[in-house]
Design a protein around this motif. Sequence first.
Motif, PDB file in Angstrom:
ATOM      1  N   THR A   1      62.812 -33.188  90.078  1.00 56.52           N
ATOM      2  CA  THR A   1      63.593 -34.392  89.781  1.00 56.52           C
ATOM      3  C   THR A   1      62.790 -35.411  88.981  1.00 56.52           C
ATOM      4  O   THR A   1      63.361 -36.258  88.288  1.00 56.52           O
ATOM      5  CB  THR A   1      64.077 -35.060  91.083  1.00 56.52           C
ATOM      6  OG1 THR A   1      62.939 -35.341  91.911  1.00 56.52           O
ATOM      7  CG2 THR A   1      65.028 -34.146  91.832  1.00 56.52           C
ATOM      8  N   GLY A   2      61.451 -35.331  89.070  1.00 52.27           N
ATOM      9  CA  GLY A   2      60.601 -36.257  88.327  1.00 52.27           C
ATOM     10  C   GLY A   2      60.964 -37.703  88.629  1.00 52.27           C
ATOM     11  O   GLY A   2      61.269 -38.068  89.761  1.00 52.27           O
ATOM     12  N   ASP A   3      60.964 -38.528  87.573  1.00 53.50           N
ATOM     13  CA  ASP A   3      61.337 -39.935  87.737  1.00 53.50           C
ATOM     14  C   ASP A   3      62.628 -40.232  86.990  1.00 53.50           C
ATOM     15  O   ASP A   3      62.876 -41.365  86.566  1.00 53.50           O
ATOM     16  CB  ASP A   3      60.215 -40.846  87.230  1.00 53.50           C
ATOM     17  CG  ASP A   3      59.907 -40.631  85.743  1.00 53.50           C
ATOM     18  OD1 ASP A   3      60.387 -39.624  85.175  1.00 53.50           O
ATOM     19  OD2 ASP A   3      59.187 -41.453  85.156  1.00 53.50           O
ATOM     20  N   ALA A   4      63.446 -39.199  86.829  1.00 57.30           N
ATOM     21  CA  ALA A   4      64.655 -39.322  86.006  1.00 57.30           C
ATOM     22  C   ALA A   4      65.732 -40.179  86.663  1.00 57.30           C
ATOM     23  O   ALA A   4      65.957 -40.118  87.875  1.00 57.30           O
ATOM     24  CB  ALA A   4      65.220 -37.944  85.702  1.00 57.30           C
ATOM     25  N   LYS A   5      66.367 -40.974  85.838  1.00 60.80           N
ATOM     26  CA  LYS A   5      67.596 -41.660  86.209  1.00 60.80           C
ATOM     27  C   LYS A   5      68.684 -41.033  85.350  1.00 60.80           C
ATOM     28  O   LYS A   5      68.579 -41.014  84.125  1.00 60.80           O
ATOM     29  CB  LYS A   5      67.496 -43.158  85.916  1.00 60.80           C
ATOM     30  CG  LYS A   5      68.769 -43.926  86.259  1.00 60.80           C
ATOM     31  CD  LYS A   5      68.628 -45.408  85.911  1.00 60.80           C
ATOM     32  CE  LYS A   5      69.915 -46.164  86.191  1.00 60.80           C
ATOM     33  NZ  LYS A   5      69.820 -47.595  85.792  1.00 60.80           N
ATOM     34  N   ALA A   6      69.693 -40.464  85.989  1.00 57.58           N
ATOM     35  CA  ALA A   6      70.692 -39.708  85.238  1.00 57.58           C
ATOM     36  C   ALA A   6      72.104 -40.046  85.689  1.00 57.58           C
ATOM     37  O   ALA A   6      72.343 -40.473  86.820  1.00 57.58           O
ATOM     38  CB  ALA A   6      70.443 -38.206  85.411  1.00 57.58           C
ATOM     39  N   LEU A   7      73.041 -39.845  84.773  1.00 56.49           N
ATOM     40  CA  LEU A   7      74.461 -40.040  85.040  1.00 56.49           C
ATOM     41  C   LEU A   7      75.140 -38.683  84.964  1.00 56.49           C
ATOM     42  O   LEU A   7      74.927 -37.930  84.011  1.00 56.49           O
ATOM     43  CB  LEU A   7      75.070 -41.000  84.004  1.00 56.49           C
ATOM     44  CG  LEU A   7      74.488 -42.414  83.991  1.00 56.49           C
ATOM     45  CD1 LEU A   7      74.912 -43.149  82.728  1.00 56.49           C
ATOM     46  CD2 LEU A   7      74.944 -43.178  85.233  1.00 56.49           C
ATOM     47  N   LEU A   8      75.946 -38.358  85.969  1.00 60.75           N
ATOM     48  CA  LEU A   8      76.564 -37.036  86.049  1.00 60.75           C
ATOM     49  C   LEU A   8      78.066 -37.159  86.229  1.00 60.75           C
ATOM     50  O   LEU A   8      78.555 -37.953  87.043  1.00 60.75           O
ATOM     51  CB  LEU A   8      75.985 -36.244  87.231  1.00 60.75           C
ATOM     52  CG  LEU A   8      74.480 -36.002  87.226  1.00 60.75           C
ATOM     53  CD1 LEU A   8      74.048 -35.380  88.556  1.00 60.75           C
ATOM     54  CD2 LEU A   8      74.087 -35.084  86.073  1.00 60.75           C
ATOM     55  N   LEU A   9      78.795 -36.354  85.456  1.00 56.56           N
ATOM     56  CA  LEU A   9      80.248 -36.289  85.573  1.00 56.56           C
ATOM     57  C   LEU A   9      80.638 -34.865  85.944  1.00 56.56           C
ATOM     58  O   LEU A   9      80.263 -33.917  85.262  1.00 56.56           O
ATOM     59  CB  LEU A   9      80.921 -36.683  84.251  1.00 56.56           C
ATOM     60  CG  LEU A   9      82.441 -36.492  84.194  1.00 56.56           C
ATOM     61  CD1 LEU A   9      83.135 -37.476  85.135  1.00 56.56           C
ATOM     62  CD2 LEU A   9      82.963 -36.671  82.762  1.00 56.56           C
ATOM     63  N   PHE A  10      81.372 -34.731  87.029  1.00 56.02           N
ATOM     64  CA  PHE A  10      81.867 -33.430  87.482  1.00 56.02           C
ATOM     65  C   PHE A  10      83.362 -33.398  87.196  1.00 56.02           C
ATOM     66  O   PHE A  10      84.096 -34.288  87.638  1.00 56.02           O
ATOM     67  CB  PHE A  10      81.636 -33.253  88.988  1.00 56.02           C
ATOM     68  CG  PHE A  10      80.232 -33.567  89.426  1.00 56.02           C
ATOM     69  CD1 PHE A  10      79.296 -32.553  89.589  1.00 56.02           C
ATOM     70  CD2 PHE A  10      79.836 -34.882  89.668  1.00 56.02           C
ATOM     71  CE1 PHE A  10      77.993 -32.851  89.997  1.00 56.02           C
ATOM     72  CE2 PHE A  10      78.546 -35.182  90.077  1.00 56.02           C
ATOM     73  CZ  PHE A  10      77.626 -34.153  90.242  1.00 56.02           C
ATOM     74  N   ILE A  11      83.807 -32.386  86.474  1.00 54.29           N
ATOM     75  CA  ILE A  11      85.212 -32.390  86.075  1.00 54.29           C
ATOM     76  C   ILE A  11      85.809 -30.981  86.087  1.00 54.29           C
ATOM     77  O   ILE A  11      85.225 -30.033  85.545  1.00 54.29           O
ATOM     78  CB  ILE A  11      85.371 -33.050  84.681  1.00 54.29           C
ATOM     79  CG1 ILE A  11      86.835 -33.090  84.253  1.00 54.29           C
ATOM     80  CG2 ILE A  11      84.519 -32.366  83.629  1.00 54.29           C
ATOM     81  CD1 ILE A  11      87.089 -34.018  83.056  1.00 54.29           C
ATOM     82  N   ASP A  12      86.936 -30.851  86.728  1.00 54.70           N
ATOM     83  CA  ASP A  12      87.646 -29.578  86.815  1.00 54.70           C
ATOM     84  C   ASP A  12      88.099 -29.149  85.417  1.00 54.70           C
ATOM     85  O   ASP A  12      88.502 -29.981  84.598  1.00 54.70           O
ATOM     86  CB  ASP A  12      88.865 -29.736  87.733  1.00 54.70           C
ATOM     87  CG  ASP A  12      89.451 -28.403  88.155  1.00 54.70           C
ATOM     88  OD1 ASP A  12      89.821 -27.605  87.271  1.00 54.70           O
ATOM     89  OD2 ASP A  12      89.546 -28.149  89.362  1.00 54.70           O
ATOM     90  N   GLY A  13      88.051 -27.853  85.165  1.00 54.56           N
ATOM     91  CA  GLY A  13      88.419 -27.332  83.853  1.00 54.56           C
ATOM     92  C   GLY A  13      89.852 -27.614  83.444  1.00 54.56           C
ATOM     93  O   GLY A  13      90.179 -27.573  82.252  1.00 54.56           O
ATOM     94  N   VAL A  14      90.727 -27.924  84.408  1.00 52.49           N
ATOM     95  CA  VAL A  14      92.126 -28.207  84.063  1.00 52.49           C
ATOM     96  C   VAL A  14      92.244 -29.475  83.229  1.00 52.49           C
ATOM     97  O   VAL A  14      93.251 -29.678  82.542  1.00 52.49           O
ATOM     98  CB  VAL A  14      93.013 -28.340  85.335  1.00 52.49           C
ATOM     99  CG1 VAL A  14      93.019 -27.047  86.116  1.00 52.49           C
ATOM    100  CG2 VAL A  14      92.559 -29.491  86.208  1.00 52.49           C
ATOM    101  N   PHE A  15      91.213 -30.316  83.275  1.00 51.77           N
ATOM    102  CA  PHE A  15      91.243 -31.569  82.515  1.00 51.77           C
ATOM    103  C   PHE A  15      90.600 -31.430  81.135  1.00 51.77           C
ATOM    104  O   PHE A  15      90.479 -32.418  80.410  1.00 51.77           O
ATOM    105  CB  PHE A  15      90.533 -32.681  83.286  1.00 51.77           C
ATOM    106  CG  PHE A  15      91.207 -33.043  84.580  1.00 51.77           C
ATOM    107  CD1 PHE A  15      92.440 -33.682  84.578  1.00 51.77           C
ATOM    108  CD2 PHE A  15      90.625 -32.736  85.794  1.00 51.77           C
ATOM    109  CE1 PHE A  15      93.069 -34.018  85.768  1.00 51.77           C
ATOM    110  CE2 PHE A  15      91.249 -33.061  86.991  1.00 51.77           C
ATOM    111  CZ  PHE A  15      92.475 -33.694  86.979  1.00 51.77           C
ATOM    112  N   ILE A  16      90.167 -30.224  80.791  1.00 51.35           N
ATOM    113  CA  ILE A  16      89.511 -30.000  79.497  1.00 51.35           C
ATOM    114  C   ILE A  16      90.370 -29.064  78.663  1.00 51.35           C
ATOM    115  O   ILE A  16      90.724 -27.961  79.116  1.00 51.35           O
ATOM    116  CB  ILE A  16      88.105 -29.410  79.696  1.00 51.35           C
ATOM    117  CG1 ILE A  16      87.250 -30.383  80.522  1.00 51.35           C
ATOM    118  CG2 ILE A  16      87.427 -29.122  78.356  1.00 51.35           C
ATOM    119  CD1 ILE A  16      85.851 -29.887  80.808  1.00 51.35           C
TER     120      ILE A  16
END
Length: 280
Positions: free
Chosen positions: A80-95
Amino acid sequence: MTDIPIHKAVQQSDFGIFAKEVSPSSPNRMIDYTHRDNYYIFGMVESGTCRVSVDFKDCILSAGDVICTQPHQVHHIVDTGDAKALLLFIDGVFIDTPTKQILAEDTLAPIPFKLNDVQRSELAQLFSMILRRISEQENDELKTVLQNLSGAVVGIITDATRKMIGQQSKSRRHVEITLAFKELLSSEKQINREVSHYAESLHISSVYLNEVVKSVTGVSVSRYIQNELILQAKRMLAYTSLTIREISNHLGIDDYTYFTRLFTKAVGVSPTCYRKKYLE
């Protein structure tokens, strides 16, 4: 036999869209054990660095880097190091289908890339709005807003991916054939190692299929098939209790001594040593 854990969209949200911010100081943590998801993950590193593994390929990510994992890809956070991250989880039906096509094309020969300052700023603002609304009580109106905001995040990342792919000057026809070949390869229960098998299914010659796949991925059809076979072998060695002989049979190779030689040549260590090393 131990299966690789699979996370489902409904476990994150009954709506199919979820987001979070992770950092060394936040209560949220990156998932550091190997797993798969039945949804897409779009992530952007805001600051710091971390190391992730996707299908046994390690990648160091730093500020501005984006990453997208496809449904059912095996992955985990190595450090994980010192990372600050933003994550989006999205079902394939929305793509939509065109977007899925671009994301699938990127996996043919993935190259890490950074977003520019404008894109990073836009994504940070969108994530902020998504995170704020996710904490609110869900209703139909809120779901529509979340879907639209998430679509904008996917759109920015996909647009950056499309531009990166466009710089590679690949024939669209070649890309389409390669994607069709990859789909055939992944849909079969057992990998067929004969190039002619896939060429016939695609109604083209073996010579032409090889020319096409090499122009897009940089490797021949035979090597691409072998890479997929080795990837599946690694998964089974690391995450199942199957014997080497059983893995060989599962991969359609009756002679497990041949499989052992093939694996050792490709990976640098025998299947037995790989399993021991990975489980240390």
